[in-house]
Design an enzyme around this catalytic site. Sequence first.
Site, short mmCIF file in Angstrom:
data_model
loop_
_atom_site.label_atom_id
_atom_site.label_comp_id
_atom_site.label_asym_id
_atom_site.label_seq_id
_atom_site.Cartn_x
_atom_site.Cartn_y
_atom_site.Cartn_z
N HIS A 103 38.74 -29.73 16.03
CA HIS A 103 38.21 -30.24 17.45
C HIS A 103 38.44 -31.59 17.50
O HIS A 103 38.03 -32.46 18.44
CB HIS A 103 37.01 -29.95 17.60
CG HIS A 103 36.69 -28.48 17.69
ND1 HIS A 103 36.13 -27.72 16.45
CD2 HIS A 103 36.95 -27.53 18.61
CE1 HIS A 103 36.16 -26.37 16.79
NE2 HIS A 103 36.61 -26.32 17.95
N HIS A 123 40.17 -26.73 23.64
CA HIS A 123 41.12 -26.13 24.75
C HIS A 123 41.62 -27.51 25.17
O HIS A 123 40.97 -28.34 25.65
CB HIS A 123 40.45 -25.25 25.36
CG HIS A 123 39.15 -25.86 26.21
ND1 HIS A 123 38.04 -26.13 25.54
CD2 HIS A 123 39.25 -25.97 27.40
CE1 HIS A 123 37.16 -26.63 26.24
NE2 HIS A 123 37.66 -26.50 27.31
#
Lengths: 203, 203
Positions: A103, A123
């Site tokens: 991340h 995402h």
Amino acid sequence: MRKQLHVISDGKLSLEAFAEIAGEVEPFADRFHLREKHRTSRELYEGVKLLCNEGIPIHKIVINDRVDVAWACKTGVHLAFHSLPVRVVKTHFLDMPIGCSVHSPEEAEEAAKQGADYILFGHIFETDSKKGIPPRGTGSLEALKKAVEIPVMAIGGIKPEKVPEVLEAGADGIAVMSGILQAKDPAEAAKLFSKKLNEEGEK
Amino acid sequence: MRKQLHVISDGKLSLEAFAEIAGEVEPFADRFHLREKHRTSRELYEGVKLLCNEGIPIHKIVINDRVDVAWACKTGVHLAFHSLPVRVVKTHFLDMPIGCSVHSPEEAEEAAKQGADYILFGHIFETDSKKGIPPRGTGSLEALKKAVEIPVMAIGGIKPEKVPEVLEAGADGIAVMSGILQAKDPAEAAKLFSKKLNEEGEK
């Protein structure tokens, strides 16, 4: 290098249904991830058999988190933060292909240092599976690419028309869930992704 | 053969608290099972380190279900119905000690045939952790013992005063959870179990 297309199970379809779609999609996809956090190792083991029965080559199969199932089936594994550390898997499960969800550029560097073969980052865009969590955007993908030399797969809300933008940011491939699994014609959808990924040659 | 005492974590204590009790109990117990179904593999991996730090020898540690953690840490593994099949673990994880929970002589025979090193059978007596489910009793333990040659550990509501009855039925050892973990003095409790298990010599 050819840009990769990973298809990731959504934990909602039955394993039979996922395997069936995988069979249709196989010519256009490079990896099929069983990401089924609620399932037992016995179910995952049977799930790999279902994928094999649908003609998916074993090197295209990736098991999320359960290194034991991956080892027994000789598939790849995909690790997350709660999984065994990459370094531990690298040491005790020789030659197993290891992917790792990260991340941040720091996490990416750490995963690469520990021996991950590729990274999954997202995402990127808004997606129903991460509702309410702001997407990271292609800018952060670009930053992350600068931190590591191993391939980076982008995930999260990637539609076929967004593929050029993702490649522009440096992605070595993409991972898709609903964009293929919930498509009216999964094989057509996968074909389109695959085309978009590689139509402009080696980026 | 010396009768064994297995101590099984209850999934409620913190891993730190379990490890601390394990450290106190270690001289009297033969195996310590991490049976923590809600925990991630990363947590279990750290849990093994905690046990090692408390002086538990690695051969006394058993991980429930997660063959990957067991393999990485070189501990034993304990399998249940939802786990990878015994045969698969036997084939792909060489020399790993394998225990297996069974509920009938047929399951016991199958586990033994597939290569389990020992069996866990219960619950023998009423126990809070299986409230409302009728216990199997020592009669069924006796029947099961006739079906297999590998060691059978009995589990479920076994108090020190019940140990002779369980041994009489053929148990090669017992597994205890609350009887030790919730005892005022876990080391004293384990010592008493251990004494009861072996005071009458080789049964």
